[in-house]
Design a protein around this motif. Structure first.
Motif, short mmCIF file in Angstrom:
data_model
loop_
_atom_site.label_atom_id
_atom_site.label_comp_id
_atom_site.label_asym_id
_atom_site.label_seq_id
_atom_site.Cartn_x
_atom_site.Cartn_y
_atom_site.Cartn_z
N THR A 360 -33.76 -6.59 -85.45
CA THR A 360 -33.16 -7.70 -84.73
C THR A 360 -34.05 -8.93 -84.81
OG1 THR A 360 -32.15 -6.17 -83.21
CG2 THR A 360 -32.25 -8.43 -82.50
N THR A 361 -35.34 -8.69 -84.64
CA THR A 361 -36.25 -9.83 -84.59
C THR A 361 -36.95 -10.08 -85.91
OG1 THR A 361 -38.02 -8.42 -83.83
CG2 THR A 361 -36.70 -9.46 -82.16
N ASP A 362 -36.66 -9.28 -86.94
CA ASP A 362 -37.28 -9.45 -88.25
C ASP A 362 -38.78 -9.32 -88.20
OD1 ASP A 362 -34.93 -9.99 -89.29
OD2 ASP A 362 -35.20 -12.13 -89.54
N GLN A 363 -39.28 -8.40 -87.44
CA GLN A 363 -40.72 -8.35 -87.32
C GLN A 363 -41.29 -7.10 -87.92
OE1 GLN A 363 -41.16 -9.38 -83.26
NE2 GLN A 363 -42.38 -11.16 -83.79
N LEU A 364 -42.39 -7.28 -88.59
CA LEU A 364 -43.11 -6.17 -89.17
C LEU A 364 -44.04 -5.65 -88.09
CD1 LEU A 364 -43.73 -4.59 -91.71
CD2 LEU A 364 -45.48 -6.28 -92.23
N LEU A 398 -43.90 8.44 -84.19
CA LEU A 398 -43.97 7.00 -84.26
C LEU A 398 -43.97 6.46 -82.84
CD1 LEU A 398 -43.82 4.78 -86.38
CD2 LEU A 398 -41.39 4.70 -85.95
N HIS A 399 -45.01 5.74 -82.51
CA HIS A 399 -45.06 5.18 -81.15
C HIS A 399 -44.90 3.68 -81.27
CE1 HIS A 399 -46.10 4.80 -76.99
NE2 HIS A 399 -47.00 3.89 -77.30
N ALA A 400 -43.74 3.20 -80.93
CA ALA A 400 -43.49 1.75 -81.01
C ALA A 400 -42.91 1.30 -79.68
CB ALA A 400 -42.53 1.42 -82.14
N PRO A 401 -43.75 0.95 -78.72
CA PRO A 401 -43.21 0.62 -77.40
C PRO A 401 -42.53 -0.74 -77.40
CG PRO A 401 -45.59 0.37 -77.43
CD PRO A 401 -45.20 0.81 -78.79
N TYR A 402 -41.34 -0.75 -76.92
CA TYR A 402 -40.55 -1.98 -76.73
C TYR A 402 -40.62 -2.91 -77.93
CZ TYR A 402 -41.62 -0.01 -72.26
OH TYR A 402 -41.81 0.86 -71.25
N PRO A 403 -40.15 -2.45 -79.09
CA PRO A 403 -40.33 -3.26 -80.30
C PRO A 403 -39.60 -4.60 -80.23
CG PRO A 403 -38.88 -1.41 -80.71
CD PRO A 403 -39.45 -1.20 -79.37
N GLN A 404 -38.52 -4.66 -79.45
CA GLN A 404 -37.77 -5.91 -79.46
C GLN A 404 -38.40 -6.97 -78.55
OE1 GLN A 404 -33.59 -5.37 -78.82
NE2 GLN A 404 -33.18 -7.51 -79.20
N SER A 423 -28.52 -17.44 -82.00
CA SER A 423 -28.36 -17.98 -80.65
C SER A 423 -29.38 -17.34 -79.72
CB SER A 423 -26.95 -17.69 -80.13
OG SER A 423 -26.77 -16.30 -80.08
N PHE A 424 -29.51 -17.97 -78.55
CA PHE A 424 -30.23 -17.35 -77.45
C PHE A 424 -29.21 -16.57 -76.65
CE2 PHE A 424 -32.42 -21.50 -78.00
CZ PHE A 424 -33.64 -21.02 -78.41
N ASP A 425 -29.50 -15.37 -76.33
CA ASP A 425 -28.49 -14.62 -75.59
C ASP A 425 -29.15 -13.56 -74.72
OD1 ASP A 425 -26.02 -14.04 -74.76
OD2 ASP A 425 -25.19 -13.61 -76.73
N TRP A 426 -28.59 -13.35 -73.55
CA TRP A 426 -29.09 -12.33 -72.64
C TRP A 426 -27.95 -11.39 -72.33
CZ3 TRP A 426 -33.36 -10.31 -70.49
CH2 TRP A 426 -33.21 -9.53 -69.35
N GLN A 427 -27.93 -10.24 -72.99
CA GLN A 427 -26.93 -9.20 -72.72
C GLN A 427 -27.59 -7.86 -72.93
OE1 GLN A 427 -23.43 -9.52 -75.10
NE2 GLN A 427 -22.93 -11.52 -74.29
N ALA A 436 -28.99 -4.94 -78.40
CA ALA A 436 -29.43 -5.51 -77.12
C ALA A 436 -29.88 -6.94 -77.36
CB ALA A 436 -30.58 -4.69 -76.56
N ARG A 437 -29.51 -7.79 -76.43
CA ARG A 437 -29.88 -9.20 -76.57
C ARG A 437 -30.74 -9.55 -75.38
NH1 ARG A 437 -24.42 -11.89 -78.78
NH2 ARG A 437 -24.07 -10.39 -80.43
N VAL A 438 -32.01 -9.70 -75.62
CA VAL A 438 -32.94 -9.84 -74.50
C VAL A 438 -33.71 -11.15 -74.57
CG1 VAL A 438 -33.20 -7.43 -73.97
CG2 VAL A 438 -34.60 -8.44 -75.73
N SER A 439 -33.02 -12.21 -74.88
CA SER A 439 -33.71 -13.49 -74.89
C SER A 439 -33.83 -14.01 -73.46
CB SER A 439 -32.92 -14.48 -75.74
OG SER A 439 -33.52 -15.73 -75.66
N LEU A 440 -35.04 -14.31 -73.05
CA LEU A 440 -35.24 -14.80 -71.69
C LEU A 440 -34.87 -16.27 -71.56
CD1 LEU A 440 -38.63 -13.21 -70.60
CD2 LEU A 440 -36.37 -12.64 -69.81
#
Lengths: 823, 608
Positions: A360-364, A398-404, A423-427, A436-440
């Motif tokens: 979702t966030t394109d993060q390595l 694999l331990h990846a806490p809260y990757p998003q 977009s920015f979205d909170w859902q 999941a859309r967790v933009s604050l």
């Protein structure tokens, strides 16, 4: 020293420190619970099975592993902590080995049932060519080189009394070509669908009951792009579309809901020289993840047809969008593993480097070489990563806490699946298979919007009221008015919210324009009344201050009545008959919209200029002093008319230019809107601002005022020139403190505007604030989930913001007091 | 030009410039006053009239539909009627235009409003009453069919000869009624009456337009204490509600003034002293008990802590930066949004402490010590503590020179001991939680104890700030005088300082109470629920159950008004609840104001 004294000292010390420590612990808890977000992802290799050859593996987790620190064991599970998951692997000789998830020991082993319809023909020559497994790990789809398909279901558990059983859910023989790739989708309704591709054909079928053959729904001949056949297929979550990825970098979208099924869209990767080397459906079956020969990851999503888009003359079509691109390295991607419960993916490149990516966030998140095994197949389920090489298998934790919940995920614009644009979205709390859309950002925006609207209303009202009470009213009235307004401060916000939602909201909806007009007209009416008051005989004016206050009180209902009378023709003229309807449509002229902006701005500027202008000019001499009132009235009304005219001219000009506020800014009228929230919140803030400002003004020494009076200054001059400059820092402190109150108000947001996390600048739209989200969502969020953590992070942000604002406000007030004391 | 006139001109000229501006500022004060007056009178009006019995209207609309209901809201053109519940118990509301009815609004005497735990609210005609009227008419009119005038084309007809016929009782009245209704084909007959003995079912059809419509049904047996209440809306099913299960039955149209006052008082009494029942949630007793208990528990924690912290701050050297930093910190904490304290309460009290109490260290992610290691560590800690104590004792006796280093040593060792002891207790290998066997979380979820502690944390800064203000207003000369007279610290504190500062401290406490009563947001997170059938106090040991979830008055306003499906039906309860809440908080504030004034007076007196 007496014993009691020692005890008292000890008690005070311990108690005082305990109290202060408990306050500090608020910060400690908030910060401490947000710390897990900082922890890095890591991969630990759990066990290595050197001599196995599996075609496919699946993980069955009997109790879903929560990605949490705070593992809440279910009450029925007596052996808490031990994971009761298992995995299976399908060997080349048609055996299914059931293994323990924790250590890889073989628990069970069973033979694959023979394909019945292929049984009489040459079964041995039919080789397994394509496999797939559903996220639950219990349904397996198999495709053979002779073109036959098979769906199997696993029931039971090796840990339970009834061991694992395998049931065939249907078979189908297709035309002789070898099956290249298949996809099996479990629909939420409990049914499943099965998609298989040979080198040129697609089959969509549905398993029915255990022994009957698969029901063939559609067959589709593709435009064959390579002689080998497609690289991967994905059945979209709706069950009606399929995405087909080809090695040269082509993606086709086939729509089975049309009759006959046809290919509705096709896209090629941007760099044509890079070919696809691996492809996997992303969890949720809405996007396809492709790895290229250049070491790039691409995510293609199906864009649902948007009916509101006018530019599509034909029927709305599905489209494909490249939503995410991520460059991993230079070498080709060899294998991909996509998590079965999250948007995580692991990619291996030819250099044996495993990269963990949040899609979702394109993060390595993690990059590390894995030497033991060169996987050509992999599976990521829960925390377990199973890698299959040519000769061996490897399991990792694999331990990846809260990757998003990274900075990008929380604060940046993100292109979510199925959206037209980033977009920015909170859902956050939606179905597990959707993103999941967790933009604050919308929450922060909402909180600030509500606070600014409230301050716009309450700062002039509360501040000026405090100025009047402190500077113009005699002390006996001051002592009566202050407790009255402080009573207002103590009213519970839930009661105010209830009143606003049930009484004010319908009232506002029916009388919106009249109320807006009242806001504009009442300052004018007050000035007019002030001028008229001068015309009264001196005897009356000097009689009692309370009469003046009563007259001021009377101004407001009269203004409202006038506004009510004016609103009708105004609506007919400017707003096409009805203001609320005008807001929602694009009919009528745009002038009224611009007036909504211009008029308050112009009047605010005029008001500030008017109040701040030096009131030095004194008498206009004349034999009949009261005659001066009329010219002054005329002058003021001319000024007002000038301002109104200028506003109208500007608005018409803007409207002539073809600009309409309703195009981008106003989106109609919601009954639960931010304007109402602004009023209600302002209502709560007025007493706060009033009290703090009043205290600041009262702290200015009386002697300064008297000196100013003695020099011949009027009360107003004294106030503007002497008292207010001195009290500035105190008033600033009051503003900051009340702003922090506004940002943190919860119940008003919940009751007045409900829950609508929009990013809209219109005051007639709803909003959701940080505090509101905390109040409404935290009780329902599962502890340890990403949603919970995102909310906690929001709480920390809210805390930091309000605490700092309060601290600055408090510092300003202390500085003010010190300064006053120095005077 | 004479002198006074010139002055007047000057004054007028000045005031022409000044006056409008001061009116602009004064107008804002007037606006604020309007707001206070407006909201208080709104709350007062709605709260006070909430339980007043309103007449039930029977309207005959132009299309012949009958609407009977309680007028809830009136606009210029239309009135909103509460027409009671339908078959599913869901409340219905109807807007009726003023000119929609052909006939004037009538208020039939037999109209009743019934709140039933099963059916919800039913509005209809009481057949018992109608029958009584019919019987009266029969006495006058002999053996003829008794006609009872009803509005519209409807007529209620009771055939007098059949009335006393007591056929065998038929159970299950509504079914029996509808069966016989269809069996006899009565729908077509205007004047049919179905009488089933003592349990009479009266049935009236209106057929002026040729379409028969049933609109009154009921059963009566006055002897058995049963009454049938009938819904007038034609699509509504017939109801026979046994009187013993009735929650409330009122015939507002029959009530005179004294009866209305009585009914009004009764409703308030119910509101304050009864449990909520079913859908007719009127009783607020659990919410009131919950609020009072929670506030009380909060006070038990917050008052000693707050006052001690204030005393501690008072003793701290005033000029030091750390003191002013602490003061600023406390002041800033007082302005932190209340919801954040709720978050902390949820995370720390409910999840962590509660989880620990429920399931021991393992439940909250702590690793318990190994038993042997634990024993060794405990022993070491004890030794360290004893050493520190002995050293401190030696210092105070003078055997060891008491200087900075020895002080630091004592402080360091005791702090280390404390930390170790806490760690050893928390991660004890012998504690596995008190409620491991319970299927659900006991303390590991919200409860009244955690709510009260959260509230205490929330109001602590308020209490500290006010108490400190009060304590700092105590003149130093007073305590110095007390010390000079030979009083010890405790005596000075107890006899001089605290009595002087008491009003100020009380101000803080009362304001904290007001805040605790009116807050909702943090409580939603830590265990206040919309409905629970258990009070947190009862007669079984340990009498006060800290883990029980509770109801709270101000949360009730939120949950009933915004989370329940029926906010309109809850309006009277909500209005009364708001009034109660505002009244309590306003009186608390007035008390605080009184204390503040008395402190100010005391200081003024002392200064004079």
């Amino acid at each position: 020293m007496r014993c009691s004294d020692v005890l008292a000292t000890a008690l005070i010390r311990i108690g005082g420190r305990l109290a202060l420590a408990s306050l500090v612990s608020v910060i400690v808890v908030l910060v401490g619970r947000s710390l897990p977000l900082l922890s890095q992802a890591n991969l630990t290799v759990d066990y290595h099975l050197p001599a196995v050859r599996y075609q496919i593996v699946g993980v069955v987790q009997e109790s879903p592993v929560a990605r949490s620190l705070l593992t809440k064991p279910s009450a029925e599970d007596p052996n808490e902590g031990t994971e009761s998951g298992w995995w299976w692997g399908l060997t080349h000789d048609g055996r299914l080995e059931v293994r323990d998830l924790a250590n890889g020991t073989v628990l069970d082993s069973l033979d694959l049932p023979d394909p019945q319809n292929a049984g009489d023909s040459d079964t041995d020559s039919a080789e397994l060519t394509a496999t797939c497994v559903t996220p639950s790990g219990r349904a397996i789809g198999l495709g053979y080189s002779d073109g036959s398909l098979q769906v199997l279901h696993l029931v039971g558990s090796p840990h339970a009394a009834s061991s694992v059983q395998m049931q065939s859910s249907g078979e189908l023989a297709t035309s002789g070509d070898a099956i290249r790739c298949i996809d099996l989708l479990e629909l939420p309704s409990g049914e499943s669908q099965f998609l298989a591709a040979s080198k040129e054909r697609l089959w969509l079928c549905q398993p029915r009951s255990s022994d009957s053959p698969l029901e063939l729904r559609h067959e589709f001949a593709m435009r064959q792009r390579t002689p080998v056949g497609p690289l991967a297929v994905m059945l979209a979550a709706s069950g009606g579309q399929a995405m087909v990825a080809w090695e040269q970098g082509f993606i086709d979208l086939v729509d089975f809901t049309l009759s006959p099924p046809q290919s509705v869209a096709s896209q090629s990767s941007l760099l044509l020289q890079s070919a696809f080397t691996a492809a996997q459906p992303v969890h949720g079956h809405h996007s396809l993840l492709c790895g290229t020969s250049d070491g790039e990851l691409l995510v293609w999503s199906i864009l649902s047809p948007d009916a509101t888009l006018e530019n599509l003359a034909t029927a709305p079509r599905l489209r494909l969008r490249l939503t995410h691109r991520l460059q991993l390295g230079e070498q080709a991607i060899r294998a991909l593993a996509v998590a079965h419960d999250d948007r995580l993916a692991v990619a291996w490149d030819a250099g044996q480097t495993a990269s963990l990516v949040q899609l979702t966030t394109d993060q390595l998140l993690l990059e590390r070489p894995i030497a033991q095994v060169v996987p050509n197949r992999a599976l990521l389920s829960g925390e377990h990563l199973l890698m299959l090489g040519e000769q061996q298998a490897l399991s990792g934790i694999l331990h990846a806490p809260y990757p998003q919940l990274s900075t990008r995920g929380l604060f940046a614009k993100i292109w979510y699946e199925g959206d037209e644009l980033p977009s920015f979205d909170w859902q956050p709390s939606v179905k597990p298979q959707s993103e999941a859309r967790v933009s604050l950002v919308p929450l922060i925006f909402g909180a600030l919007k509500a606070a600014v609207l409230a301050m716009l209303f309450s700062l002039p009202v509360g501040g000026l009221a405090a100025v009047y009470t402190s500077e113009f009213l005699p002390s006996h009235m001051r002592y009566r008015i202050k407790p009255t307004l402080e009573l207002m401060a103590s009213l519970p916000s839930v009661v105010i919210g209830y009143m606003a939602a049930t009484i004010a909201a319908p009232f506002l909806e029916t009388n919106l324009l009249a109320l807006l007009l009242t806001i504009v007209l009442s300052p004018l009416a007050l000035i007019l009344a002030g001028k008229l008051w001068c015309g009264l005989p001196t005897k009356w004016r000097a009689a009692d201050v309370s009469w003046k206050l009563y007259c001021m009180l009377a101004c407001f209902p009269m203004t409202y009545l006038l506004a009510g009378v004016l609103a009708g023709p105004l609506q007919a003229q400017l707003y096409n008959g009805d203001f609320v309807v005008w807001l929602g449509t694009s009919n009528g002229s745009a002038v009224g919209g611009w007036l909504l902006v211009c008029l308050p701005c112009a009047l605010t500027i005029a008001g500030v200029v008017y109040l701040g202008r030096q009131s030095d000019r004194t008498a206009r001499s004349g034999t009949r002093p009261r005659a001066a009132i009329l010219p002054s009235l005329l002058q003021s009304s001319l000024r007002v008319l000038l301002i109104l005219g200028a506003c109208y001219a500007v608005s018409s000009l803007l409207a002539q230019l073809g600009l309409d506020l309703r195009d981008g800014w106003l989106h109609g009228y919601q009954a639960q809107n931010s304007l109402l929230l602004g009023f209600a919140l302002g209502f709560c803030l007025i007493p706060v601002i009033f009290t703090l400002t009043h205290d600041a003004l009262q702290a200015v020494p009386q002697g300064l005022r008297e000196a100013s009076f003695a020099c011949g200054a009027t009360r107003l001059q004294t106030t503007i020139r002497v008292v207010l400059p001195l009290a500035t820092s105190g008033i600033l402190g009051a503003t900051l403190i009340s702003f922090s109150r506004a940002v943190g108000e919860t119940m008003l947001v919940l009751t007045v505007v409900g829950n609508s996390p929009l990013m809209s600048w219109s005051p007639f739209d709803g909003l959701q604030s940080l505090a509101g989200a905390l109040g409404s969502e935290l009780p329902n969020a599962a502890p340890g989930s990403s949603h919970f953590q995102a909310l906690l992070l929001g709480a920390l942000a809210l805390f930091a913001f309000t605490f700092v604002l309060n601290a600055i406000g408090d510092w300003a007030r202390i500085r003010f007091r010190r300064r006053i004391q120095e005077i | 030009m004479s002198e006074p006139q010139a002055t007047e001109t000057a004054v007028l000229g000045r005031s022409l410039v000044d006056e409008p501006r001061s009116w602009l500022t004064g107008g804002m004060l007037a606006l604020s006053l309007w707001m206070v007056i407006g909201i208080l009178s709104l709350i007062g009006y709605h709260g006070l009239t909430a339980f007043w019995p309103r007449p039930l209207h029977l309207r005959v609309l132009a299309d012949g539909t009958l609407v009977m209901g309680e007028p809830v809201r009136a606009r210029l053109r239309a009135t909103l009627y509460d027409v009671g519940g339908d078959a599913t118990g869901e409340r219905k509301y109807l807007w009726v235009d003023r000119d929609a009815s052909l006939e004037p609004i009538s208020t039939p005497e037999a109209a009743v409003i019934v709140d039933d735990p099963v059916q919800g609210r039913v509005i209809g005609l009481d057949v018992a009453e109608l029958l009584k009227d019919a019987a009266d008419q029969r006495a006058v009119g002999g053996d003829e069919a008794v006609r009872l005038a009803l509005p519209g084309q409807a007529r209620l007809i009771a055939q007098s000869s059949t009335l006393p016929d007591a056929s065998a009782g038929i159970e299950g009245l509504p079914e029996a009624f509808s069966q016989s209704l269809f069996a006899q084909g009565l729908m077509a007959d205007v004047s049919s009456t179905l009488v089933l003995g003592q349990r009479s079912l009266l049935f009236v059809a209106s057929s002026s337009d040729g379409v028969p419509r049933v609109f009154i049904v009921g059963s009566v047996s006055a002897l058995e204490g049963q009454t049938g209440v009938v819904s007038v809306l034609q699509e509504m099913p017939t109801l026979a509600i046994p009187r013993r299960t009735l929650y409330r039955m009122q015939a507002p149209n029959r009530l005179g003034w004294p009866d209305k006052v009585h009914a009004y008082a009764k409703r308030w009494n119910e509101f304050l002293t009864e449990m909520p029942r079913g859908r007719a949630a009127n009783g607020m007793l659990p919410a009131i008990v919950g609020t009072v208990l929670m506030t009380g528990l909060m006070l038990i924690v917050v008052v000693p802590l707050g006052v001690l912290a204030a005393l501690y701050l008072r003793e701290a050297p005033p000029a030091q930066w750390s003191t002013s930093l602490i003061r600023s910190f406390v002041q800033s904490m007082a302005g932190v949004p209340s919801i954040l304290f709720g978050v902390v309460g949820l995370v720390f009290f409910c999840h962590w402490v509660g989880g620990y109490i429920d399931g021991g260290p393992g439940r909250v992610g702590l690793v318990a010590w190994q038993p042997t290691g634990w024993l060794v560590a405990s022993g070491l800690t004890c030794c360290l503590g004893v050493c520190s104590l002995v050293f401190a004792a030696l210092c105070s006796c003078g055997r060891v020179p008491s200087n900075r280093w020895s002080n630091w040593f004592i402080k360091g060792t005791s702090l280390l001991c404390l930390c170790l002891a806490i760690d050893l207790i928390v991660r004890s290998p012998y504690f596995h939680g008190f409620y491991t066997t319970q299927p659900n979380a006991t303390y590991g979820q919200g409860g009244i104890l955690w709510s009260a502690l959260t509230l205490a944390l929330l109001t602590l800064p308020t209490v500290i700030v006010h108490s400190e203000e009060a304590l700092s207003s105590v003149p130093r000369s007073l305590s110095d005088g007390s010390f000079a007279c030979g009083a010890g610290k405790w005596q000075t504190l107890h006899r001089v300082i605290l009595p002087f500062a008491a009003p100020g401290i009380w101000t803080g406490i009362v304001l904290a109470m007001a805040r605790g009563v009116g807050l909702v947001a943090p409580l939603m997170l830590v265990g206040v629920v919309a409905a629970t059938d258990q009070l947190p106090v009862d007669t079984t040991f340990p009498y006060l159950h800290g883990h029980r979830q509770t109801m709270h008055l101000s949360h009730q306003i939120y949950s009933l008004g915004f989370e329940s499906g029926n906010p309109k039906g809850m309006r009277p309860t909500l209005a009364a609840g708001s009034l109660l809440l505002v009244a309590v908080i306003a009186s608390l504030n007035l008390t605080a104001n009184y204390f503040r004034n008395s402190l100010r007076k005391r200081i003024d007196d002392r200064l004079l």
